[in-house]
Design a protein around this motif. Structure first.
Motif, PDB file in Angstrom:
ATOM      1  N   ASN A 112      41.999  38.839  63.086  1.00 54.18           N
ATOM      2  CA  ASN A 112      41.205  37.888  62.309  1.00 54.18           C
ATOM      3  C   ASN A 112      42.094  37.362  61.193  1.00 54.18           C
ATOM      4  OD1 ASN A 112      38.657  38.211  63.681  1.00 54.18           O
ATOM      5  ND2 ASN A 112      38.604  40.247  62.785  1.00 54.18           N
ATOM      6  N   ILE A 113      42.524  36.124  61.335  1.00 51.20           N
ATOM      7  CA  ILE A 113      43.468  35.537  60.396  1.00 51.20           C
ATOM      8  C   ILE A 113      42.775  34.396  59.651  1.00 51.20           C
ATOM      9  CG2 ILE A 113      45.725  34.429  60.145  1.00 51.20           C
ATOM     10  CD1 ILE A 113      45.789  37.289  61.391  1.00 51.20           C
ATOM     11  N   VAL A 114      42.813  34.450  58.333  1.00 53.71           N
ATOM     12  CA  VAL A 114      42.245  33.392  57.503  1.00 53.71           C
ATOM     13  C   VAL A 114      43.396  32.475  57.107  1.00 53.71           C
ATOM     14  CG1 VAL A 114      40.939  32.855  55.428  1.00 53.71           C
ATOM     15  CG2 VAL A 114      40.510  35.005  56.649  1.00 53.71           C
ATOM     16  N   VAL A 115      43.418  31.255  57.646  1.00 55.07           N
ATOM     17  CA  VAL A 115      44.500  30.329  57.326  1.00 55.07           C
ATOM     18  C   VAL A 115      44.226  29.664  55.981  1.00 55.07           C
ATOM     19  CG1 VAL A 115      45.123  29.905  59.713  1.00 55.07           C
ATOM     20  CG2 VAL A 115      43.453  28.441  58.626  1.00 55.07           C
ATOM     21  N   GLY A 116      45.292  29.238  55.340  1.00 53.54           N
ATOM     22  CA  GLY A 116      45.154  28.567  54.054  1.00 53.54           C
ATOM     23  C   GLY A 116      45.034  29.511  52.880  1.00 53.54           C
ATOM     24  N   VAL A 117      45.040  30.806  53.159  1.00 53.72           N
ATOM     25  CA  VAL A 117      44.951  31.814  52.110  1.00 53.72           C
ATOM     26  C   VAL A 117      46.261  32.590  52.123  1.00 53.72           C
ATOM     27  CG1 VAL A 117      43.708  33.846  51.281  1.00 53.72           C
ATOM     28  CG2 VAL A 117      42.452  31.996  52.401  1.00 53.72           C
ATOM     29  N   PRO A 118      47.040  32.497  51.058  1.00 50.19           N
ATOM     30  CA  PRO A 118      48.313  33.213  51.055  1.00 50.19           C
ATOM     31  C   PRO A 118      48.099  34.730  51.028  1.00 50.19           C
ATOM     32  CG  PRO A 118      47.885  32.282  48.895  1.00 50.19           C
ATOM     33  CD  PRO A 118      46.799  31.783  49.810  1.00 50.19           C
ATOM     34  N   ASP A 119      49.002  35.460  51.675  1.00 49.56           N
ATOM     35  CA  ASP A 119      48.946  36.917  51.598  1.00 49.56           C
ATOM     36  C   ASP A 119      49.185  37.338  50.156  1.00 49.56           C
ATOM     37  OD1 ASP A 119      48.388  37.506  54.249  1.00 49.56           O
ATOM     38  OD2 ASP A 119      50.495  37.513  54.819  1.00 49.56           O
ATOM     39  N   GLN A 120      48.325  38.206  49.663  1.00 53.29           N
ATOM     40  CA  GLN A 120      48.444  38.717  48.301  1.00 53.29           C
ATOM     41  C   GLN A 120      48.333  40.229  48.351  1.00 53.29           C
ATOM     42  OE1 GLN A 120      45.443  36.997  45.785  1.00 53.29           O
ATOM     43  NE2 GLN A 120      46.001  34.909  46.269  1.00 53.29           N
ATOM     44  N   PRO A 121      48.913  40.892  47.365  1.00 49.91           N
ATOM     45  CA  PRO A 121      48.742  42.349  47.295  1.00 49.91           C
ATOM     46  C   PRO A 121      47.260  42.704  47.124  1.00 49.91           C
ATOM     47  CG  PRO A 121      50.494  41.620  45.824  1.00 49.91           C
ATOM     48  CD  PRO A 121      49.794  40.385  46.322  1.00 49.91           C
ATOM     49  N   ILE A 122      46.872  43.831  47.709  1.00 50.52           N
ATOM     50  CA  ILE A 122      45.473  44.270  47.636  1.00 50.52           C
ATOM     51  C   ILE A 122      44.990  44.346  46.191  1.00 50.52           C
ATOM     52  CG2 ILE A 122      43.902  46.196  48.118  1.00 50.52           C
ATOM     53  CD1 ILE A 122      44.642  44.645  50.610  1.00 50.52           C
ATOM     54  N   GLY A 123      45.826  44.821  45.289  1.00 47.48           N
ATOM     55  CA  GLY A 123      45.428  44.930  43.876  1.00 47.48           C
ATOM     56  C   GLY A 123      45.008  43.591  43.290  1.00 47.48           C
ATOM     57  N   GLN A 124      45.735  42.532  43.622  1.00 46.57           N
ATOM     58  CA  GLN A 124      45.374  41.195  43.127  1.00 46.57           C
ATOM     59  C   GLN A 124      44.059  40.727  43.733  1.00 46.57           C
ATOM     60  OE1 GLN A 124      48.626  38.500  43.846  1.00 46.57           O
ATOM     61  NE2 GLN A 124      49.884  39.366  42.220  1.00 46.57           N
ATOM     62  N   LEU A 125      43.846  41.019  45.014  1.00 43.13           N
ATOM     63  CA  LEU A 125      42.602  40.637  45.669  1.00 43.13           C
ATOM     64  C   LEU A 125      41.411  41.381  45.061  1.00 43.13           C
ATOM     65  CD1 LEU A 125      43.876  40.568  49.352  1.00 43.13           C
ATOM     66  CD2 LEU A 125      43.266  38.589  47.949  1.00 43.13           C
ATOM     67  N   VAL A 126      41.596  42.652  44.772  1.00 41.84           N
ATOM     68  CA  VAL A 126      40.531  43.445  44.148  1.00 41.84           C
ATOM     69  C   VAL A 126      40.202  42.881  42.770  1.00 41.84           C
ATOM     70  CG1 VAL A 126      39.978  45.716  43.170  1.00 41.84           C
ATOM     71  CG2 VAL A 126      40.968  45.542  45.472  1.00 41.84           C
ATOM     72  N   THR A 127      41.217  42.583  41.985  1.00 43.85           N
ATOM     73  CA  THR A 127      40.993  42.007  40.650  1.00 43.85           C
ATOM     74  C   THR A 127      40.230  40.694  40.746  1.00 43.85           C
ATOM     75  OG1 THR A 127      42.974  43.071  39.780  1.00 43.85           O
ATOM     76  CG2 THR A 127      42.155  41.157  38.567  1.00 43.85           C
ATOM     77  N   ALA A 128      40.622  39.839  41.679  1.00 44.42           N
ATOM     78  CA  ALA A 128      39.936  38.556  41.856  1.00 44.42           C
ATOM     79  C   ALA A 128      38.483  38.752  42.278  1.00 44.42           C
ATOM     80  CB  ALA A 128      40.686  37.701  42.877  1.00 44.42           C
ATOM     81  N   ALA A 129      38.233  39.728  43.145  1.00 45.33           N
ATOM     82  CA  ALA A 129      36.869  40.001  43.588  1.00 45.33           C
ATOM     83  C   ALA A 129      36.001  40.501  42.435  1.00 45.33           C
ATOM     84  CB  ALA A 129      36.877  41.017  44.729  1.00 45.33           C
ATOM     85  N   VAL A 130      36.539  41.388  41.622  1.00 42.11           N
ATOM     86  CA  VAL A 130      35.779  41.900  40.479  1.00 42.11           C
ATOM     87  C   VAL A 130      35.478  40.772  39.501  1.00 42.11           C
ATOM     88  CG1 VAL A 130      35.861  43.464  38.484  1.00 42.11           C
ATOM     89  CG2 VAL A 130      36.597  44.267  40.737  1.00 42.11           C
ATOM     90  N   GLU A 131      36.433  39.903  39.264  1.00 41.76           N
ATOM     91  CA  GLU A 131      36.204  38.747  38.373  1.00 41.76           C
ATOM     92  C   GLU A 131      35.100  37.848  38.925  1.00 41.76           C
ATOM     93  OE1 GLU A 131      37.253  38.285  35.252  1.00 41.76           O
ATOM     94  OE2 GLU A 131      38.116  40.282  35.540  1.00 41.76           O
ATOM     95  N   LYS A 132      35.063  37.651  40.237  1.00 45.58           N
ATOM     96  CA  LYS A 132      34.012  36.838  40.851  1.00 45.58           C
ATOM     97  C   LYS A 132      32.654  37.516  40.694  1.00 45.58           C
ATOM     98  CE  LYS A 132      34.109  33.389  42.526  1.00 45.58           C
ATOM     99  NZ  LYS A 132      33.757  32.060  41.977  1.00 45.58           N
ATOM    100  N   VAL A 133      32.593  38.829  40.871  1.00 40.31           N
ATOM    101  CA  VAL A 133      31.336  39.556  40.674  1.00 40.31           C
ATOM    102  C   VAL A 133      30.863  39.408  39.231  1.00 40.31           C
ATOM    103  CG1 VAL A 133      30.245  41.846  40.619  1.00 40.31           C
ATOM    104  CG2 VAL A 133      31.674  41.179  42.573  1.00 40.31           C
ATOM    105  N   LYS A 134      31.771  39.544  38.273  1.00 44.77           N
ATOM    106  CA  LYS A 134      31.407  39.371  36.854  1.00 44.77           C
ATOM    107  C   LYS A 134      30.850  37.978  36.616  1.00 44.77           C
ATOM    108  CE  LYS A 134      34.772  42.541  34.763  1.00 44.77           C
ATOM    109  NZ  LYS A 134      35.971  42.607  33.918  1.00 44.77           N
ATOM    110  N   GLU A 135      31.469  36.986  37.226  1.00 43.99           N
ATOM    111  CA  GLU A 135      31.005  35.593  37.089  1.00 43.99           C
ATOM    112  C   GLU A 135      29.600  35.432  37.678  1.00 43.99           C
ATOM    113  OE1 GLU A 135      32.262  31.618  39.437  1.00 43.99           O
ATOM    114  OE2 GLU A 135      33.915  32.586  38.355  1.00 43.99           O
ATOM    115  N   LEU A 136      29.346  36.048  38.822  1.00 47.48           N
ATOM    116  CA  LEU A 136      28.030  35.966  39.441  1.00 47.48           C
ATOM    117  C   LEU A 136      26.958  36.671  38.628  1.00 47.48           C
ATOM    118  CD1 LEU A 136      29.086  36.559  43.166  1.00 47.48           C
ATOM    119  CD2 LEU A 136      28.181  34.424  42.187  1.00 47.48           C
ATOM    120  N   ILE A 137      27.333  37.742  37.960  1.00 45.89           N
ATOM    121  CA  ILE A 137      26.382  38.498  37.142  1.00 45.89           C
ATOM    122  C   ILE A 137      25.945  37.698  35.923  1.00 45.89           C
ATOM    123  CG2 ILE A 137      26.148  40.526  35.639  1.00 45.89           C
ATOM    124  CD1 ILE A 137      27.862  42.050  37.693  1.00 45.89           C
ATOM    125  N   ARG A 138      26.883  36.951  35.352  1.00 43.10           N
ATOM    126  CA  ARG A 138      26.582  36.179  34.137  1.00 43.10           C
ATOM    127  C   ARG A 138      25.568  35.138  34.374  1.00 43.10           C
ATOM    128  NH1 ARG A 138      32.361  35.057  33.450  1.00 43.10           N
ATOM    129  NH2 ARG A 138      33.176  37.124  33.245  1.00 43.10           N
TER     130      ARG A 138
END
Length: 138
Positions: A112-138
């Motif tokens: 399962n390959i998502v095109v248009g999304v650069p490979d990033q380290p898992i840590g960066q993806l986790v940080t981005a996901a947490v930031e999105k959750v915080k944004e949704l909570i607000r």
């Protein structure tokens, strides 16, 4: 006011789910954090990482998707037969049909390959996901 119900779903060894759970527990202390693993190893890893409660298996995914406000996990949780076959069609349907907001991590595994999304380290993806959750909570 009730707490926002966040559901983390992961499978295989639970490594991504463990990182997500730990980061969400630390960054969003006021949420109700539930973890569901497709197997007991994943569920245990997320519980140890700070989930308030954890469960395992298909029915746990189905039931908890109905009550979640936000669902977080690898993109494979919306694709039947992904995560080396651990995501059943019922699990994928439950995630997709939930009224919850979905924060999906673009992990390019298991054909399962998502095109248009650069490979990033898992840590960066986790940080981005947490930031999105915080944004949704607000």
């Amino acid at each position: 006011m009730s707490r926002v119900r966040v559901l983390v779903i992961d499978g295989q060894g639970g490594g991504l789910g463990r990182q997500l759970t730990a980061a969400l527990a630390a960054g969003c202390p006021d949420i109700e954090l539930t973890a569901v693993g497709t197997n007991s190893i994943a569920a245990s890893a997320m519980l140890k990482a700070g989930a308030h409660r954890a469960a395992t298996g298909e029915n746990a995914v189905v039931v908890n998707c109905r009550r979640a406000d936000i669902i977080v996990g690898p993109i494979g949780i919306v694709i039947a037969d992904s995560l080396l076959g651990e995501i059943t069609p019922a699990m994928a349907a439950a995630v997709c049909q939930s009224s919850a907001a979905r924060v999906l991590i673009p992990i390019n595994h298991c054909d399962n390959i998502v095109v248009g999304v650069p490979d990033q380290p898992i840590g960066q993806l986790v940080t981005a996901a947490v930031e999105k959750v915080k944004e949704l909570i607000r």
